[in-house]
Motif scaffolding. Structure first.
Motif, short mmCIF file in Angstrom:
data_model
loop_
_atom_site.label_atom_id
_atom_site.label_comp_id
_atom_site.label_asym_id
_atom_site.label_seq_id
_atom_site.Cartn_x
_atom_site.Cartn_y
_atom_site.Cartn_z
N MET A 92 -4.53 -1.92 8.54
CA MET A 92 -4.84 -0.65 7.86
C MET A 92 -4.75 -0.89 6.35
SD MET A 92 -5.35 1.12 10.57
CE MET A 92 -5.38 2.83 10.03
N LEU A 93 -5.84 -1.36 5.79
CA LEU A 93 -5.86 -1.81 4.40
C LEU A 93 -6.29 -0.71 3.43
CD1 LEU A 93 -7.44 -5.33 4.93
CD2 LEU A 93 -5.01 -4.69 4.91
N GLY A 94 -6.81 0.38 3.96
CA GLY A 94 -7.20 1.48 3.09
C GLY A 94 -8.59 1.30 2.51
N PRO A 95 -8.98 2.25 1.65
CA PRO A 95 -10.31 2.20 1.05
C PRO A 95 -10.46 1.03 0.07
CG PRO A 95 -9.01 3.97 0.08
CD PRO A 95 -8.21 3.42 1.22
N GLU B 63 2.42 9.83 10.07
CA GLU B 63 2.76 9.97 8.66
C GLU B 63 3.78 8.90 8.30
OE1 GLU B 63 3.62 13.85 6.54
OE2 GLU B 63 5.62 12.92 6.45
N ILE B 64 3.46 8.09 7.31
CA ILE B 64 4.35 7.02 6.87
C ILE B 64 4.76 7.31 5.43
CG2 ILE B 64 4.66 4.54 6.61
CD1 ILE B 64 2.29 4.12 8.46
N SER B 65 6.07 7.31 5.18
CA SER B 65 6.56 7.57 3.83
C SER B 65 7.42 6.41 3.34
CB SER B 65 7.37 8.87 3.79
OG SER B 65 8.48 8.80 4.67
N TRP B 66 7.38 6.17 2.04
CA TRP B 66 8.14 5.10 1.39
C TRP B 66 9.00 5.70 0.30
CZ3 TRP B 66 8.68 3.41 -3.63
CH2 TRP B 66 9.25 2.14 -3.83
N THR B 67 10.26 5.31 0.26
CA THR B 67 11.15 5.73 -0.82
C THR B 67 11.90 4.52 -1.34
OG1 THR B 67 12.87 6.28 0.80
CG2 THR B 67 11.48 8.08 0.02
N PRO B 68 12.15 4.43 -2.64
CA PRO B 68 12.86 3.29 -3.19
C PRO B 68 14.35 3.35 -2.86
CG PRO B 68 12.47 4.91 -4.90
CD PRO B 68 11.77 5.42 -3.67
N ARG C 285 0.84 -1.20 0.00
CA ARG C 285 0.00 0.00 0.00
C ARG C 285 0.87 1.25 0.00
NH1 ARG C 285 -4.05 2.26 4.66
NH2 ARG C 285 -4.93 3.93 3.38
N LEU C 286 1.93 1.24 0.79
CA LEU C 286 2.84 2.38 0.83
C LEU C 286 3.60 2.53 -0.48
CD1 LEU C 286 3.24 4.37 3.20
CD2 LEU C 286 2.14 2.24 3.89
N ARG C 287 3.99 1.42 -1.06
CA ARG C 287 4.72 1.49 -2.33
C ARG C 287 3.89 2.20 -3.40
NH1 ARG C 287 8.76 -1.85 -4.75
NH2 ARG C 287 8.64 -3.33 -3.03
N LYS C 288 2.59 2.00 -3.36
CA LYS C 288 1.72 2.59 -4.38
C LYS C 288 1.49 4.08 -4.16
CE LYS C 288 -0.78 -1.73 -5.24
NZ LYS C 288 -2.08 -2.45 -5.03
N VAL C 289 1.30 4.48 -2.90
CA VAL C 289 0.92 5.88 -2.65
C VAL C 289 2.08 6.74 -2.17
CG1 VAL C 289 -1.45 5.19 -2.15
CG2 VAL C 289 0.18 5.42 -0.26
N LYS C 290 3.17 6.12 -1.74
CA LYS C 290 4.40 6.79 -1.29
C LYS C 290 4.28 7.44 0.09
CE LYS C 290 6.50 5.85 -5.18
NZ LYS C 290 5.41 5.13 -5.88
N THR C 291 3.16 8.13 0.38
CA THR C 291 2.98 8.76 1.68
C THR C 291 1.54 8.59 2.14
OG1 THR C 291 4.66 10.44 1.19
CG2 THR C 291 3.16 10.90 3.01
N LEU C 292 1.39 8.24 3.43
CA LEU C 292 0.07 8.10 4.04
C LEU C 292 0.03 8.90 5.33
CD1 LEU C 292 -0.89 4.30 3.80
CD2 LEU C 292 -2.17 6.21 2.83
N ARG C 293 -1.10 9.53 5.58
CA ARG C 293 -1.33 10.19 6.86
C ARG C 293 -2.61 9.61 7.43
NH1 ARG C 293 0.60 13.91 3.27
NH2 ARG C 293 2.56 14.94 3.87
N GLU C 294 -2.46 8.77 8.42
CA GLU C 294 -3.59 8.07 9.03
C GLU C 294 -3.30 7.81 10.50
OE1 GLU C 294 -5.48 5.30 5.43
OE2 GLU C 294 -4.26 4.38 6.99
N ALA C 295 -4.35 7.74 11.29
CA ALA C 295 -4.25 7.35 12.70
C ALA C 295 -3.20 8.16 13.44
CB ALA C 295 -3.94 5.86 12.80
N GLY C 296 -3.03 9.44 13.06
CA GLY C 296 -2.13 10.32 13.77
C GLY C 296 -0.66 10.18 13.41
#
Length: 323
Positions: free
Chosen positions: A320-323, A265-270, A252-263
């Motif tokens: 946390m699977l997303g929409p 921020e999670i970011s993914w970089t290759p 999920r992170l690989r696809k969106v790169k950054t998520l802000r959920e549940a307080g």
């Protein structure tokens, strides 16, 4: 080859049978451990991983060199980064932790344990001060839900690496305070921290830079694990980002790169190679790097672990699977 050898050793000493269901089975090896104190309700969960106590030698006197002087580590290789305020950042390469699993370190007076369980891909750091004592950790050689069981040399209590909790012995129930740390590539670390420190090669005869668990993270089932597999059709050895009792699938992170959920921020970089793919760690497929921060931009303790291990230790956790 390594995995086949370990499994054969485990079977040869009979740990997969009913004998391991009784803690008395371990008392001859651990005469100083108080087995009357434990949170383990089912001793079948405790298995030998093959190597005996300290058969995987933890590092308790790590040496460091400056980033500019490091020539062995390749750019995509993963390191565990620890950045304490007021101290030079330190990188602990998985080329070493794959073979040692625990580094007992002291950063400007702060005692820390940097740990890595290859079978769960769990890379966690803890403060070693527990109430009034400073603990020193070793590798017990035992597994629970395929996760490393550590022990402290002061009381020989057993600790679950994935949770930082003492599960057997005098200190049963104590919980280590997690230290924010994260996995990233050597290139990512040294680009951000050109004047920092990196752990030097330990003085052991090991094939540093090689992965003894070749293709492990492409396996269908984990090693020495008989528990439930994850729900939602998530592969057992898929990576998830655990923050507290919540888990976000890495894909999920690989696809969106950054998520802000549940307080958070999670970011993914290759750019980071898997340490559990090809025989040469630096050649492993790109799994990317994760940072987890709170609303003020501060790094948070987290883990990038396999889905089966998250489900085993947080069976009621939130996916946390997303929409």
């Amino acid at each position: 080859m390594f995995m086949r050898h370990v499994l054969a050793t485990a079977l040869a000493i009979g740990i997969t049978g009913s004998a391991s269901a009784d803690p008395s089975f371990w008392k001859h090896e651990w005469p100083n451990t108080d087995f009357s104190k434990t949170t383990v309700s089912n001793w079948v969960e405790i298995l030998s991983g093959g190597p005996p106590k300290d058969g995987i030698p933890a590092i308790s006197d790590p040496q460091f060199i400056f980033v500019k002087d490091e020539t062995r580590i390749k750019g995509t290789e993963p390191v565990i980064t620890v950045e304490l305020e007021g101290s030079l950042p330190r990188a602990y390469p998985l080329r070493y932790l794959t073979w040692h699993e625990i580094v007992n370190d002291e950063i400007d007076g702060t005692p820390v344990a940097v740990t890595f369980c290859p079978l769960c891909n769990s890379a966690l750091s803890y403060y070693r001060r527990n109430t009034d004592a400073i603990l020193t950790f070793g590798v017990s050689g035992k597994l629970r839900n395929s996760d490393m069981v550590m022990y402290d040399r002061e009381t020989e209590s057993w600790w679950q690496q994935a949770t930082g909790t003492a599960i057997v012995g005098e200190l049963t129930g104590r919980v280590l305070k997690p230290l924010p740390s994260w996995l990233e590539s050597w290139d990512q670390f040294r680009t951000r921290n050109p004047d920092a420190l990196v752990m030097a090669e330990p003085p052991f005869n090991r094939r540093y830079g090689r992965n003894p668990y070749e293709r492990y993270d492409s396996s269908y089932r984990p090693f020495l694990y008989s528990g439930e597999l994850p729900p939602h059709d998530i592969p057992a050895l898929a990576r998830v980002i655990r923050v507290g009792d919540r888990a976000w699938p890495m894909e999920r992170l690989r696809k969106v790169k950054t998520l802000r959920e549940a307080g958070v921020e999670i970011s993914w970089t290759p750019g980071q190679a898997s340490a559990l793919d090809t025989a040469d760690i630096a050649s492993g497929r790109d799994v990317g790097s994760i940072r987890v921060r709170d609303g003020q931009g501060r790094d948070l303790p987290h883990d990038v672990m396999f889905a089966f291990a998250y489900h085993a230790f947080w069976p009621d956790g939130q996916w946390m699977l997303g929409p």
